[in-house]
Design an enzyme around this catalytic site. Structure first.
Site, PDB file in Angstrom:
ATOM      1  N   LYS A   1       0.808  -1.222   0.000  1.00  0.00           N
ATOM      2  CA  LYS A   1       0.000   0.000   0.000  1.00  0.00           C
ATOM      3  C   LYS A   1       0.842   1.275   0.000  1.00  0.00           C
ATOM      4  O   LYS A   1       0.324   2.370   0.184  1.00  0.00           O
ATOM      5  CB  LYS A   1      -0.935  -0.006   1.217  1.00  0.00           C
ATOM      6  CG  LYS A   1      -1.896  -1.180   1.166  1.00  0.00           C
ATOM      7  CD  LYS A   1      -3.046  -1.052   2.120  1.00  0.00           C
ATOM      8  CE  LYS A   1      -4.034  -2.186   1.866  1.00  0.00           C
ATOM      9  NZ  LYS A   1      -5.158  -2.176   2.790  1.00  0.00           N
ATOM     10  N   ASN A   2       2.132   1.136  -0.209  1.00  0.00           N
ATOM     11  CA  ASN A   2       3.035   2.279  -0.160  1.00  0.00           C
ATOM     12  C   ASN A   2       3.081   3.007  -1.509  1.00  0.00           C
ATOM     13  O   ASN A   2       3.488   2.436  -2.514  1.00  0.00           O
ATOM     14  CB  ASN A   2       4.423   1.782   0.252  1.00  0.00           C
ATOM     15  CG  ASN A   2       5.459   2.873   0.239  1.00  0.00           C
ATOM     16  OD1 ASN A   2       5.655   3.553  -0.762  1.00  0.00           O
ATOM     17  ND2 ASN A   2       6.138   3.050   1.355  1.00  0.00           N
TER      18      ASN A   2
END
Lengths: 314, 342
Positions: free
Chosen positions: A105-106
């Site tokens: 999710k970065n």
């Protein structure tokens, strides 16, 4: 796992004086940094001030990224280093992939991936890579967005429908997959009437497998956007059939309300008051059923729709 | 404490976060100012802002402002002093060279919100430098990057740009038409908004899109507003889900609930279901709220849960300005805000 050696014990870093962070006398939300973090950042700060473009600087960015992959400055600096220091592009792709799968999710990792694809103009790994990420999380927003970017930039439209079919077989409710289907359909070329008809058939079959699946009903509605529903009697027939034979299917009833809304709009201003009133009454009846039985959680919304239909009679 | 706001626990939660964050928060270093915003704004919404030493927080915020030497240079706010700058809340010019020091659009947004909440009248704000940065951050397609040093561009930063312009009462730095075209292009076939054209409709992104339109006075730009309203209402499954067929998460109480409020459709929300879901996520032992039952609390979800409670008609939380996501009184009592002049 290599054991951490303190920077002050590393021979190759003897020439650098680390710069410490100054949080002032009353820091707000101060973080209890680990010694490793403070030390590594101290050397990173020093290298940034020096603007040192070197292999050791590149290695240092990897250590900083490991501690905090959300640090956008270190990623930016790394990309500058990749332009001036020797590196192997395949290694960079591997590094990025490993991180993306660990921290799916970065934002910074996914942007970096895009940046190295742009830098190398090499998209050969991207479909496999995003497939892996999507297998780990079928709805990973970054993976789908990256895949769409790659497809559009490098014209890789062909294999997508097969890919989507396997995902929908696994989970017919995967909204990301339905959205991607719409993307493939609509972004490559204009949706012709023939394509629309085929897609309608496809979607109807999928709805028959899982009538409550909002994704499929929305997709069907999306297909009809901007076109006259009277040109697609199969859709109207199917909806009516569903409402009759699956009366507790909320999305079918919602779709019926939409069809009625369209018909009402077509009749407006044509003086056929009786016909208009009939359509409005039918729409209100269904909205009432949704509010009281089929979609009770959204009751207030369906009463609002009744209000709106009432206004259309005036 | 079923279905009751455990106010004291939350006050203690935010207070202790402001005092110190644990080691695993290292990954938030670059956006520490956002964490500060969640804590301070939460305390404001709980009408407990006076427990804070406001002056020291205001000084800390101003110490993160960038002051270019050149009057045409770019400024803005840093997320934290991670780049190594010496602490100075009264700096007016960058005296030492830190080549990769740069303002971040989201940090400018939270800084401007924070200063307002804390009662500061923007006396040390370098408005010109902020607007110079905003101007450079806008992309040819109308969206915005958060920093000049190479980054993604998407709807989150469109929102920041709009909110900044609104709070500074100055829209001259951005090309509004391009921005509107970008927003329009991101509306999905199902009525919600995605991160980029073709992307899946998403609650957080939809808020950013809608609030940008609201702030700039252009709600009329939405293609089929009714589809959007329905998309929002249907996302309520108990709490709100962020995307179709995903689980409910407390932060969408604000992202999607806030959209409905901005469209004067807040009354269409099922308040009791929303409140019940948020309270299941309340952490009575530590204070704060989590994203879903069974998860530990975090500052972001705690903040948006409080906002969600207000949306669910809980009057223990102060009234909220849904354009900015902060208390109404912070907007009204602070420096003048305005939409673009026609």
């Amino acid at each position: 796992m290599e054991e951490y050696i303190s920077f002050k014990d590393r021979e190759e870093w003897k020439d650098i004086t680390p710069i410490s962070q100054d949080d002032g006398p009353q820091p707000i939300c101060p973080i209890n940094y680990s010694t490793k973090f403070s030390e590594t950042m101290g050397y990173f700060r020093a290298i940034l001030v020096k603007q040192e473009m070197s292999t050791r600087a590149l290695d240092l960015t990897e250590e900083v990224i490991d501690l905090n992959p959300a640090n956008y400055t270190v990623w930016y600096f790394r990309r500058l280093l990749l332009k001036s220091v020797k590196f192997t592009i395949n290694d960079e792709f591997k590094f990025c992939e490993q991180l993306a799968l660990e921290e799916p999710k970065n934002y910074q990792i996914w942007y970096h991936r895009r940046a190295i694809v742009e830098l190398s103009q090499d998209c050969s790994r991207e479909l496999d890579f995003t497939t892996k990420a999507i297998q780990n999380d079928n709805k990973n927003y970054h993976a789908w967005a990256h895949r769409q970017w790659v497809i559009e930039t490098f014209n890789l439209w062909e294999k997508e429908l097969d890919f989507l079919e396997s995902l929908l077989t696994f989970d017919i409710r995967n909204n990301s997959a339905w959205n991607h289907r719409f993307f493939i359909l609509s972004r490559n070329k204009a949706i012709t009437n023939e394509i629309r008809s085929l897609e309608i058939e496809y979607t109807i079959n999928k709805i028959k497998l899982c009538a409550s699946n909002v994704s499929a009903w929305n997709y069907l509605k999306g297909l009809m956007n901007g076109s006259n529903i009277d040109n697609y009697p199969t859709v109207i027939e199917f909806c009516d059939w569903m409402v009759q034979n699956h009366p507790i299917c909320a999305p079918a009833n919602v779709f019926k309300v939409d069809i009625l809304q369209q018909k009402i709009l077509q009749l407006k201003g044509k003086g056929q008051i009786e016909q208009l009133r009939e359509l409005v009454n039918e729409a209100e009846r269904i909205c009432n059923n949704l509010a009281t039985n089929l979609a009770v959680k959204h009751a207030k919304y369906w009463y609002y729709r009744i209000d709106q239909f009432q206004k259309q009679l005036q | 404490m079923k279905n009751q706001l455990n106010k004291n626990a939350h006050i203690n939660y935010f207070k202790s976060c402001l005092e110190c964050l644990p080691t695993f928060a290292q990954s938030q270093e670059n956006n520490r100012l956002t964490m500060i915003y969640f804590c301070v704004s939460s305390l404001d919404l709980l009408d407990s802002i006076n427990i804070l030493d406001k002056e020291s927080i205001i000084n800390y915020i101003y110490s993160l402002q960038i002051h270019p030497k050149d009057p045409n240079g770019v400024g803005g706010f840093r997320g934290s002093p991670f780049i190594g700058i010496p602490f100075n809340p009264f700096r007016t010019c960058e005296d030492i060279e830190f080549p990769y020091d740069q303002g971040h659009i989201a940090m400018i947004y939270v800084a401007l919100c924070l200063l307002r909440i804390l009662g500061n009248n923007y006396d040390r704000i370098n408005k010109r430098a902020i607007l110079n940065l905003l101007h450079k951050l806008q992309q040819p397609n109308g969206s915005f990057c958060p920093v000049l040093g190479g980054s993604e561009s998407d709807m989150r930063f469109v929102y920041c740009a709009s909110a900044i312009s609104y709070m500074l009462s100055d829209w001259s730095a951005i090309d509004i038409n391009k921005m509107l075209n970008y927003i329009k292009s991101c509306q999905s076939y199902d009525g919600g908004f995605g991160q980029a054209p073709g992307c899946e409709s998403h609650g957080g992104i939809s808020y950013c899109a809608l609030a940008s339109l609201s702030l700039s006075g252009h709600l009329d730009v939405i293609n089929n507003l009714q589809d959007f309203i329905r998309w929002c209402c249907e996302r309520q499954i108990s709490g709100f889900q962020g995307r179709i067929n995903k689980d409910a998460d407390t932060c969408y109480s604000f992202w999607i609930g806030g959209c409905l409020e901005l469209l004067n459709c807040g009354h269409l929300i099922n308040s009791s279901e929303l409140e019940a879901f948020i309270f299941i996520c309340q952490s009575n032992s530590t204070g704060g709220f989590s994203k879903q039952p069974g998860f530990p609390p975090d500052m972001l979800h705690s903040y948006y849960s409080l906002c969600g409670l207000r949306i669910a008609q809980n009057i223990e939380v102060l009234p909220i300005d849904f354009n900015l996501g902060i208390s109404k009184r912070a907007v009204e009592n602070g420096p003048q805000v305005s939409k673009p002049q026609i």
